[in-house]
Every structure is written in structure tokens, then in C-alpha cells.
Design a protein around this motif. Structure first.
Motif, PDB file in Angstrom:
ATOM      1  N   PRO A 169      53.524  47.560  57.767  1.00  8.81           N
ATOM      2  CA  PRO A 169      54.648  46.902  58.443  1.00  8.81           C
ATOM      3  C   PRO A 169      54.430  46.701  59.932  1.00  8.81           C
ATOM      4  CG  PRO A 169      55.233  49.148  57.830  1.00  8.81           C
ATOM      5  CD  PRO A 169      53.932  48.839  57.160  1.00  8.81           C
ATOM      6  N   SER A 172      52.007  43.779  60.487  1.00  2.68           N
ATOM      7  CA  SER A 172      52.723  42.546  60.183  1.00  2.68           C
ATOM      8  C   SER A 172      53.625  42.123  61.343  1.00  2.68           C
ATOM      9  CB  SER A 172      53.558  42.719  58.915  1.00  2.68           C
ATOM     10  OG  SER A 172      54.315  41.562  58.639  1.00  2.68           O
ATOM     11  N   ILE A 173      54.341  43.077  61.913  1.00  4.37           N
ATOM     12  CA  ILE A 173      55.219  42.789  63.055  1.00  4.37           C
ATOM     13  C   ILE A 173      54.402  42.300  64.246  1.00  4.37           C
ATOM     14  CG2 ILE A 173      56.655  43.899  64.816  1.00  4.37           C
ATOM     15  CD1 ILE A 173      57.709  45.730  62.515  1.00  4.37           C
ATOM     16  N   ARG A 176      52.895  38.760  64.153  1.00  5.50           N
ATOM     17  CA  ARG A 176      53.842  37.648  64.191  1.00  5.50           C
ATOM     18  C   ARG A 176      54.307  37.303  65.600  1.00  5.50           C
ATOM     19  NH1 ARG A 176      56.407  40.320  59.770  1.00  5.50           N
ATOM     20  NH2 ARG A 176      58.166  40.878  61.127  1.00  5.50           N
ATOM     21  N   ARG A 192      61.328  47.842  66.482  1.00 11.33           N
ATOM     22  CA  ARG A 192      61.087  46.781  65.496  1.00 11.33           C
ATOM     23  C   ARG A 192      60.829  47.356  64.101  1.00 11.33           C
ATOM     24  NH1 ARG A 192      60.962  41.702  67.407  1.00 11.33           N
ATOM     25  NH2 ARG A 192      60.754  41.417  69.668  1.00 11.33           N
ATOM     26  N   LEU A 193      60.213  48.502  64.009  1.00 14.00           N
ATOM     27  CA  LEU A 193      60.044  49.124  62.698  1.00 14.00           C
ATOM     28  C   LEU A 193      61.399  49.539  62.125  1.00 14.00           C
ATOM     29  CD1 LEU A 193      56.790  51.215  63.214  1.00 14.00           C
ATOM     30  CD2 LEU A 193      57.104  49.335  61.579  1.00 14.00           C
ATOM     31  N   TRP A 195      64.199  47.992  62.712  1.00 17.54           N
ATOM     32  CA  TRP A 195      64.770  46.718  62.262  1.00 17.54           C
ATOM     33  C   TRP A 195      64.198  46.308  60.910  1.00 17.54           C
ATOM     34  CZ3 TRP A 195      64.347  43.375  67.362  1.00 17.54           C
ATOM     35  CH2 TRP A 195      65.324  43.818  68.279  1.00 17.54           C
ATOM     36  N   ALA A 196      62.932  46.634  60.682  1.00 15.29           N
ATOM     37  CA  ALA A 196      62.276  46.267  59.419  1.00 15.29           C
ATOM     38  C   ALA A 196      62.606  47.231  58.282  1.00 15.29           C
ATOM     39  CB  ALA A 196      60.765  46.205  59.627  1.00 15.29           C
ATOM     40  N   ARG A 243      70.432  40.309  65.100  1.00 19.44           N
ATOM     41  CA  ARG A 243      70.383  41.188  63.926  1.00 19.44           C
ATOM     42  C   ARG A 243      71.624  42.060  63.761  1.00 19.44           C
ATOM     43  NH1 ARG A 243      65.416  40.590  66.133  1.00 19.44           N
ATOM     44  NH2 ARG A 243      63.651  40.291  64.706  1.00 19.44           N
TER      45      ARG A 243
END
Length: 254
Positions: A169, A172-173, A176, A192-193, A195-196, A243
Motif C-alpha cells: 500500500p 502504491s501511494i 501515484r 495517507r496509509l 486514509w487507505a 475525504r
């Protein structure tokens, strides 16, 4: 001393830029606790790359990646994670190369990750008298914003880089978007993790600041790096606004 059994899923990843004399001691301490240990030399110009490569030549559990130019901590960690994923690893424990982080706690952090591999394991620093009070107090603002941006999901300390990340993850973040490449990496990665959907696990860990007379090296620049953190949190607050309905719904359902 017994040799740690080599893991096929979890490795210790040490980003390193002009770390001073503590780096060999740091790497030996990590190797005493875990196998494998990887060091990503981030364009160092102090001769540490050559010293680490000499260590690796005699130690199959130590791997050294040398980046030709200094790209920043986040870039070094990303390069290490991409190489680790290519070899089938799923998690990395990141730690600093200057001796500040407690190598003796590596097995505990790794065990917590292995028991809950979808989570990230975040160190919560316990400061002693060696810690500069300006930095100790200043990090509280960053921690407040990280908590706010995740609706108090449980990050604990946003800046402490002794932690275990699930590779997939986070890579991937980072692939992007173009941020999270320098000093702003640690807090933005945690936010951000979250959020994921990656749940944080907190474990207390001591941190030691070494003075120059003890071989300590600091690349922290108060003006530059605080501006970098401010810009990062502006980006994250904007992303938080988008979000917010999802984060509220997830918190209510939990």
C-alpha cells in the motif's frame, strides 16, 4: 551470539545520508537482531557507502543499495521498498542510520507486524534528557495535525521513523504522487496509509540524540524542514476535506 533466522517477508531498511561514525554500529546492532538488513545509501559523500559495502562483502544478511545522488529520505525508502518487493518481501522496518533508534526492539516490532500484517506498527518515542526541547515541543504541532487529518485514528507520533510499513500500500501511494520524498516522508506516509485503511499499532520506543562530541550528526534544518512540514500539512488538510465524509462514516461504523 546466535544468528537471527532469515525472514522471507520482513526486512530492516535503513536509509542513510552522510550518517557519521555511528552507521557501522547501527548496522551491526540491527544485524544482531534481524536478518536481512538493507541499507540504502542516499548519495552519501562521507565514505560511508564504501565502509558499508565492505561490511556487506563479509555478511550475506546485509545488502547495500547505493543511490548516485541525494534524493531525500522518502526517495531512499521508496527505492528500498521497490527492490524489496521485487524479491518477494512484504514489510519493511525503517530506522535511522545515526544510532538514535533502538535496535533491540526490532524483534518486538516485527512480531507485532507478523501477527497483524495488514497494520502498520508505529513507534511512539520516549525522550530522555538528550533530546533538544525545541524539537520535542515543536513536533507536537505536527502530531496534532496528523491526528486531525485522520480523525484521531491512532498515529501517536507522526515524525518518529522507527516503524514497520506494509510495502504494497505504501509503494502504491507513493507511486501515484510526487511528494513524500524528503523529510516530510514519515508523517505523510502515516496519514495517507490511515486514509487507505491501514490500521496503526503503537509501541513505545526510546530515542537517543547524540551530541557532536559523541559522533552525532543532524541534517535537520529548522527553517527549511519546518517549511516543508507546513506545506505538507496544507496538502493533507486539503485532502482531508475531500475525504471527510468517508472518514466520518468509517469512524461511526467502527
Amino acid at each position: 551470539m546466535s544468528t537471527p533466522t532469515a525472514s522471507t517477508t520482513h526486512l530492516v531498511l535503513i536509509p542513510s545520508y552522510n550518517p557519521g561514525v555511528k552507521v557501522e554500529e547501527t548496522v551491526r546492532g540491527a544485524r544482531a537482531q534481524w536478518d536481512p538488513v538493507w541499507v540504502v545509501v542516499d548519495g552519501s559523500t562521507d565514505g560511508s557507502a564504501e565502509r558499508l559495502q565492505a561490511m556487506a562483502a563479509d555478511d550475506p544478511g546485509l545488502h547495500v543499495i547505493v543511490l548516485p545522488t541525494n534524493r531525500g529520505k522518502g526517495s531512499a525508502v521508496l527505492a528500498g521498498m521497490q527492490a524489496a518487493a521485487a524479491r518477494g518481501f512484504t514489510h519493511v522496518l525503517t530506522m535511522d542510520s545515526d544510532g538514535q533508534h533502538p535496535a533491540g526492539l526490532i524483534p518486538r516490532f516485527m512480531a507485532a507486524s507478523q501477527a497483524d500484517p495488514e497494520a502498520m506498527v508505529l513507534g511512539v518515542p520516549k525522550f530522555d534528557a538528550s533530546a533538544p526541547q525545541l524539537r520535542v515541543q515543536g513536533r507536537r504541532l505536527s502530531n496534532f495535525f496528523a491526528d486531525f487529518e485522520t480523525l484521531w485514528a491512532g498515529i501517536g507520533d507522526s515524525l518518529y521513523g522507527f516503524r514497520v510499513y506494509p510495502i504494497a500500500p505504501l509503494v502504491s501511494i507513493m507511486e501515484r504522487q510526487s511528494w513524500m520524498r524528503r523529510f516530510d516522508f514519515d508523517p505523510e506516509a502515516a496519514v495517507r496509509l490511515c486514509w487507505a485503511g491501514v490500521r496503526p499499532i503503537q509501541i513505545e520506543a526510546p530515542v537517543r540524540y547524540f551530541g557532536a562530541h559523541e559522533g552525532g550528526v543532524s541534517h535537520f534544518n529548522y527553517a527549511r524542514d519546518n517549511l516543508l512540514l507546513s506545506w505538507m500539512h496544507l496538502r493533507l488538510v486539503a485532502g482531508f476535506g475531500v475525504r471527510l465524509p468517508y472518514l466520518v462514516a468509517k469512524k461511526v461504523l467502527r
